[in-house]
Structures are given as C-alpha cells and as structure tokens.
Design a protein around this motif. Structure first.
Motif, PDB file in Angstrom:
ATOM      1  N   ILE A  56       0.006  -0.047   2.153  1.00 15.63           N
ATOM      2  CA  ILE A  56      -0.903   0.107   3.299  1.00 15.63           C
ATOM      3  C   ILE A  56      -0.158  -0.194   4.598  1.00 15.63           C
ATOM      4  O   ILE A  56      -0.257   0.569   5.568  1.00 15.63           O
ATOM      5  CB  ILE A  56      -2.144  -0.789   3.137  1.00 15.63           C
ATOM      6  N   GLY A  57       0.596  -1.274   4.618  1.00 22.39           N
ATOM      7  CA  GLY A  57       1.346  -1.619   5.831  1.00 22.39           C
ATOM      8  C   GLY A  57       2.351  -0.548   6.206  1.00 22.39           C
ATOM      9  O   GLY A  57       2.485  -0.178   7.377  1.00 22.39           O
ATOM     10  N   GLN A  60       0.598   2.542   7.560  1.00 23.04           N
ATOM     11  CA  GLN A  60       0.184   2.338   8.949  1.00 23.04           C
ATOM     12  C   GLN A  60       1.364   2.490   9.904  1.00 23.04           C
ATOM     13  O   GLN A  60       1.250   3.154  10.939  1.00 23.04           O
ATOM     14  CB  GLN A  60      -0.449   0.954   9.120  1.00 23.04           C
ATOM     15  N   ASP A  61       2.505   1.909   9.551  1.00 21.07           N
ATOM     16  CA  ASP A  61       3.691   2.025  10.402  1.00 21.07           C
ATOM     17  C   ASP A  61       4.151   3.471  10.531  1.00 21.07           C
ATOM     18  O   ASP A  61       4.430   3.949  11.638  1.00 21.07           O
ATOM     19  CB  ASP A  61       4.840   1.171   9.850  1.00 21.07           C
ATOM     20  N   SER A  63       2.409   6.225   9.976  1.00 18.62           N
ATOM     21  CA  SER A  63       1.379   7.017  10.635  1.00 18.62           C
ATOM     22  C   SER A  63       1.411   6.793  12.151  1.00 18.62           C
ATOM     23  O   SER A  63       1.292   7.744  12.929  1.00 18.62           O
ATOM     24  CB  SER A  63       0.013   6.655  10.057  1.00 18.62           C
ATOM     25  N   ARG A  64       1.585   5.560  12.558  1.00 22.80           N
ATOM     26  CA  ARG A  64       1.691   5.250  13.994  1.00 22.80           C
ATOM     27  C   ARG A  64       2.921   5.939  14.580  1.00 22.80           C
ATOM     28  O   ARG A  64       2.851   6.576  15.629  1.00 22.80           O
ATOM     29  CB  ARG A  64       1.779   3.743  14.208  1.00 22.80           C
ATOM     30  N   ASP A  69      -1.173   7.495  15.368  1.00 21.55           N
ATOM     31  CA  ASP A  69      -2.435   6.892  14.935  1.00 21.55           C
ATOM     32  C   ASP A  69      -2.162   6.107  13.649  1.00 21.55           C
ATOM     33  O   ASP A  69      -1.861   6.696  12.604  1.00 21.55           O
ATOM     34  CB  ASP A  69      -3.470   7.987  14.684  1.00 21.55           C
ATOM     35  N   ALA A  70      -2.291   4.793  13.725  1.00 20.96           N
ATOM     36  CA  ALA A  70      -1.965   3.940  12.576  1.00 20.96           C
ATOM     37  C   ALA A  70      -2.929   4.090  11.415  1.00 20.96           C
ATOM     38  O   ALA A  70      -2.658   3.594  10.322  1.00 20.96           O
ATOM     39  CB  ALA A  70      -1.925   2.475  13.018  1.00 20.96           C
ATOM     40  N   GLU A  71      -4.042   4.785  11.598  1.00 20.84           N
ATOM     41  CA  GLU A  71      -5.039   4.902  10.525  1.00 20.84           C
ATOM     42  C   GLU A  71      -5.202   6.337  10.010  1.00 20.84           C
ATOM     43  O   GLU A  71      -6.194   6.639   9.356  1.00 20.84           O
ATOM     44  CB  GLU A  71      -6.378   4.356  11.014  1.00 20.84           C
TER      45      GLU A  71
END
Length: 131
Positions: A56-57, A60-61, A63-64, A69-71
């Motif tokens: 998940i972490g 998020q990284d 994707s950001r 967008d981190a989500e």
C-alpha cells in the motif's frame, strides 16, 4: 528485445524477503507485483501483514510520483484457491481514471472466464463442488 524487470528485494522483520517488480503487460499499464518467493514456502500472518503494508505504501508513492494522485491505485490479492500462479503475491495497478479501472476489470473478467473454460493455464487447486 525485452529486458528482465528490475526486481527490488525487501527484507522482512522475520529475516525472509519479498520482491517488488514491474510487470510488462500490453493490456494493463503501470502494473506491479509484490511476491513472496516460492522457495521460502508460505509467508506467516505477520509477514503477509508487513507485505500488504509495504504494498500500500509503495502503491501510494508510485501513484503520487507517476499520476500526481497518491490514491489512484488498486491492489488485488487472490487467495490460494483463486490464483492462477502458485506462490503468495499481490498485484498493484496504478489507475488514474474510472476508464482505466473499468478496463482493468474487463481484462480480469476475460482472463478468469478463459481459465474457467480451461482455455488458459490455471494451476489453482480444484475444490469439490460439495465442499
């Protein structure tokens, strides 16, 4: 000529490892896999939790960084009886839009339909229908 994907090996608190790498796929872009090497057997519950947290972490990284967008990601985990490949793993797909999510689900539906019809390799265990 395609090159082998870059594999990032991560150490778990138990001392065992997992691997994170990009999957090259013409139908699904921004596709990654976090896998527990089959040579180590099955992960413990604590290792699974640690790997999911990492997944998940890292999603998020990425994707950001790649989408702003981190989500904007989806994580897919298939239990032993529902997966095509042996070995514990999760799929991380960066999406960016509802259209990409719809496309992902269409591709997955097609893949699973082909496996159900036995037109595509599937080494998941067979569960008796009366189970």
């Amino acid at each position: 000529m395609s090159s082998a994907p870059e594999v990032r090996t991560l150490s778990l608190e138990s001392g065992r490892t997992c691997q994170f790498f990009a999957i090259r796929n013409d139908l699904i872009s921004n596709y990654y896999l976090l896998a527990f090497p089959k040579s180590q057997g099955q992960p413990t519950a604590a290792e699974i939790t640690e790997m999911l947290d990492f997944g998940i972490g890292h999603a998020q990284d990425l994707s950001r960084k790649l989408l702003g967008d981190a989500e904007a990601f989806t994580i897919l985990y298939s239990g032993y009886s529902a997966r095509r490949e042996k070995g514990w793993h999760i799929h991380i797909i960066l999406l960016g839009s509802r259209w990409r999510k719809a496309w992902l689900y269409a591709v997955l539906a097609g893949k699973n339909l082909l496996q159900a019809l036995r037109l595509r390799k599937d080494d998941a265990p067979r569960i008796p229908s009366d189970a």
